[in-house]
Write a protein that holds these residues in place. Structure first.
Motif, PDB file in Angstrom:
ATOM      1  N   PRO A 123      43.047  48.711  63.346  1.00 23.42           N
ATOM      2  CA  PRO A 123      42.404  49.723  62.500  1.00 23.42           C
ATOM      3  C   PRO A 123      40.897  49.613  62.338  1.00 23.42           C
ATOM      4  O   PRO A 123      40.238  50.635  62.113  1.00 23.42           O
ATOM      5  N   PHE A 124      40.320  48.424  62.438  1.00 24.36           N
ATOM      6  CA  PHE A 124      38.896  48.266  62.119  1.00 24.36           C
ATOM      7  C   PHE A 124      38.010  49.149  63.006  1.00 24.36           C
ATOM      8  O   PHE A 124      37.121  49.849  62.524  1.00 24.36           O
ATOM      9  N   TYR A 125      38.265  49.099  64.295  1.00 28.78           N
ATOM     10  CA  TYR A 125      37.468  49.883  65.249  1.00 28.78           C
ATOM     11  C   TYR A 125      38.201  51.125  65.751  1.00 28.78           C
ATOM     12  O   TYR A 125      37.712  51.807  66.659  1.00 28.78           O
ATOM     13  N   GLY A 126      39.360  51.402  65.179  1.00 30.93           N
ATOM     14  CA  GLY A 126      40.133  52.558  65.642  1.00 30.93           C
ATOM     15  C   GLY A 126      40.739  52.351  67.016  1.00 30.93           C
ATOM     16  O   GLY A 126      41.095  53.315  67.699  1.00 30.93           O
ATOM     17  N   PHE A 127      40.863  51.095  67.433  1.00 32.62           N
ATOM     18  CA  PHE A 127      41.419  50.808  68.759  1.00 32.62           C
ATOM     19  C   PHE A 127      42.923  51.100  68.827  1.00 32.62           C
ATOM     20  O   PHE A 127      43.512  51.055  69.909  1.00 32.62           O
ATOM     21  N   ASN A 128      43.526  51.388  67.683  1.00 29.47           N
ATOM     22  CA  ASN A 128      44.942  51.767  67.640  1.00 29.47           C
ATOM     23  C   ASN A 128      45.153  53.269  67.792  1.00 29.47           C
ATOM     24  O   ASN A 128      46.274  53.747  67.749  1.00 29.47           O
ATOM     25  N   ARG A 129      44.067  54.011  67.968  1.00 25.04           N
ATOM     26  CA  ARG A 129      44.170  55.462  68.115  1.00 25.04           C
ATOM     27  C   ARG A 129      44.390  55.828  69.585  1.00 25.04           C
ATOM     28  O   ARG A 129      43.851  55.166  70.493  1.00 25.04           O
ATOM     29  N   PRO A 130      45.149  56.904  69.850  1.00 30.01           N
ATOM     30  CA  PRO A 130      45.374  57.347  71.237  1.00 30.01           C
ATOM     31  C   PRO A 130      44.048  57.636  71.936  1.00 30.01           C
ATOM     32  O   PRO A 130      43.164  58.287  71.355  1.00 30.01           O
ATOM     33  N   ASP A 172      38.216  56.515  58.921  1.00 28.49           N
ATOM     34  CA  ASP A 172      38.097  55.121  58.484  1.00 28.49           C
ATOM     35  C   ASP A 172      39.441  54.688  57.917  1.00 28.49           C
ATOM     36  O   ASP A 172      39.869  55.162  56.869  1.00 28.49           O
ATOM     37  N   GLN A 173      40.107  53.767  58.616  1.00 31.31           N
ATOM     38  CA  GLN A 173      41.437  53.304  58.193  1.00 31.31           C
ATOM     39  C   GLN A 173      41.371  52.085  57.272  1.00 31.31           C
ATOM     40  O   GLN A 173      42.394  51.649  56.744  1.00 31.31           O
ATOM     41  N   ILE A 174      40.189  51.532  57.076  1.00 29.79           N
ATOM     42  CA  ILE A 174      40.015  50.360  56.229  1.00 29.79           C
ATOM     43  C   ILE A 174      39.558  50.766  54.829  1.00 29.79           C
ATOM     44  O   ILE A 174      40.111  50.320  53.819  1.00 29.79           O
ATOM     45  N   PRO A 224      35.549  55.488  63.284  1.00 32.51           N
ATOM     46  CA  PRO A 224      36.298  54.433  62.582  1.00 32.51           C
ATOM     47  C   PRO A 224      35.431  53.658  61.591  1.00 32.51           C
ATOM     48  O   PRO A 224      34.229  53.916  61.450  1.00 32.51           O
ATOM     49  N   HIS A 225      36.052  52.690  60.960  1.00 33.16           N
ATOM     50  CA  HIS A 225      35.344  51.843  60.000  1.00 33.16           C
ATOM     51  C   HIS A 225      34.196  51.090  60.675  1.00 33.16           C
ATOM     52  O   HIS A 225      33.102  50.995  60.127  1.00 33.16           O
TER      53      HIS A 225
END
Length: 288
Positions: A177-184, A239-241, A267-268
């Motif tokens: 989640p920090f860098y949005g690396f979990n996003r498609p 921002d997921q954080i 992202p965050h």
């Protein structure tokens, strides 16, 4: 103010011994006569998280300063004083020791809380402007007065993960989640993930554990109301954080001279992933 100069090697670092004996590591680059820009890092990182901004603003002729918060990075791994009021007091001592005037203070995440706390307490003439990026104020925790906040179970989960396996937790956060690396479709950078891990693991587990309470439970409504200088809020809407609706959207209404810029899909950790967008926006605000 006792000031111990460390070896000025490639890191360009020095240390300041605070009144309570804590040693604070900091970098101070550029002309000492230039306007200072002071960078405040997020949890659980260090001054190194600002490399992209330090180099950018140094090239623009500014004096750039970043410190490792107590308990973090190369500063003393304190077991006490890991709270927002003490963080602000530490910055007061640093600003006094370096005699910073007309400075711009830029804080990310927890560092944004530190900036709000410091600027609210700073002496006249020390601060020109402030920038809070993906920042925690006014309050992250869900309470009766803050129904949009995150439940305490979220932060209890952080504490449990840190205590159980800090090394793995500090891989999981930047990988997701920090860098949005979990996003498609996200462009994942292994180096960025490893650097986040490196910065986090250098710091003290006790201080970082305590800091979770500091960044989640400190109500900074009054700090924001006390700030007299212009404040720019920058926040990604993905921002997921630190969710934007309960942070920047509320905080900008509490300061006297506030401005909010929202980045769609960012992202965050957007200061790292989108430095080429954020840095010119920061420069425009500083020059304004």
């Amino acid at each position: 103010m006792p000031q111990d100069q460390a070896a000025h090697g490639a890191a360009g670092g020095a240390t300041l011994t605070l009144k309570d004996g804590t040693s604070i590591f900091y970098k101070d680059w550029g002309p000492k006569t230039a306007q200072p820009i002071v960078f405040h890092h997020g949890w659980p990182l260090s001054a190194d998280d600002w490399d992209a901004q330090m180099l950018y603003f140094l090239a623009k002729g500014y004096r750039v300063i970043a410190h490792d918060r107590r308990g973090h990075g190369r500063s003393t791994q304190t077991d006490a004083g890991n709270d927002m009021a003490t963080y602000a007091s530490d910055v007061l001592e640093l600003a006094e020791a370096l005699d910073l005037k007309n400075a711009v203070h830029i804080g990310h995440s927890t560092g944004g809380g530190e900036v709000a706390a410091y600027v609210a307490r700073s002496k006249p003439g020390r601060v020109a402007k402030a920038v809070l990026v993906g920042a925690i104020p006014p309050l992250m925790l869900k309470t009766a007065n803050n129904p949009g906040g995150l439940p305490i179970e979220v932060f209890d989960g952080f504490r449990a993960a840190l205590a159980a396996n800090r090394a793995q937790f500090y891989l999981d956060v930047p990988s997701g989640p920090f860098y949005g690396f979990n996003r498609p479709g996200a462009k994942v950078s292994p180096g960025v993930i490893q650097n986040w891990w490196r910065e986090g693991m250098i710091g003290g587990a006790k201080a970082q554990y305590d800091c979770i309470k500091a960044f989640s439970e400190t109500d900074q409504t009054d700090d924001l109301k006390k700030i007299q200088v212009p404040v720019l809020f920058l926040h990604g809407d993905d921002d997921q954080i630190v969710p934007i609706a309960d942070s920047a959207m509320l905080a900008v209404k509490l300061v006297k001279k506030g401005e909010l810029k929202v980045y769609k899909g960012f992202p965050h950790g957007m200061l790292t992933t989108h430095a080429e967008v954020l840095n010119p926006d920061l420069l425009a605000f500083i020059r304004k």
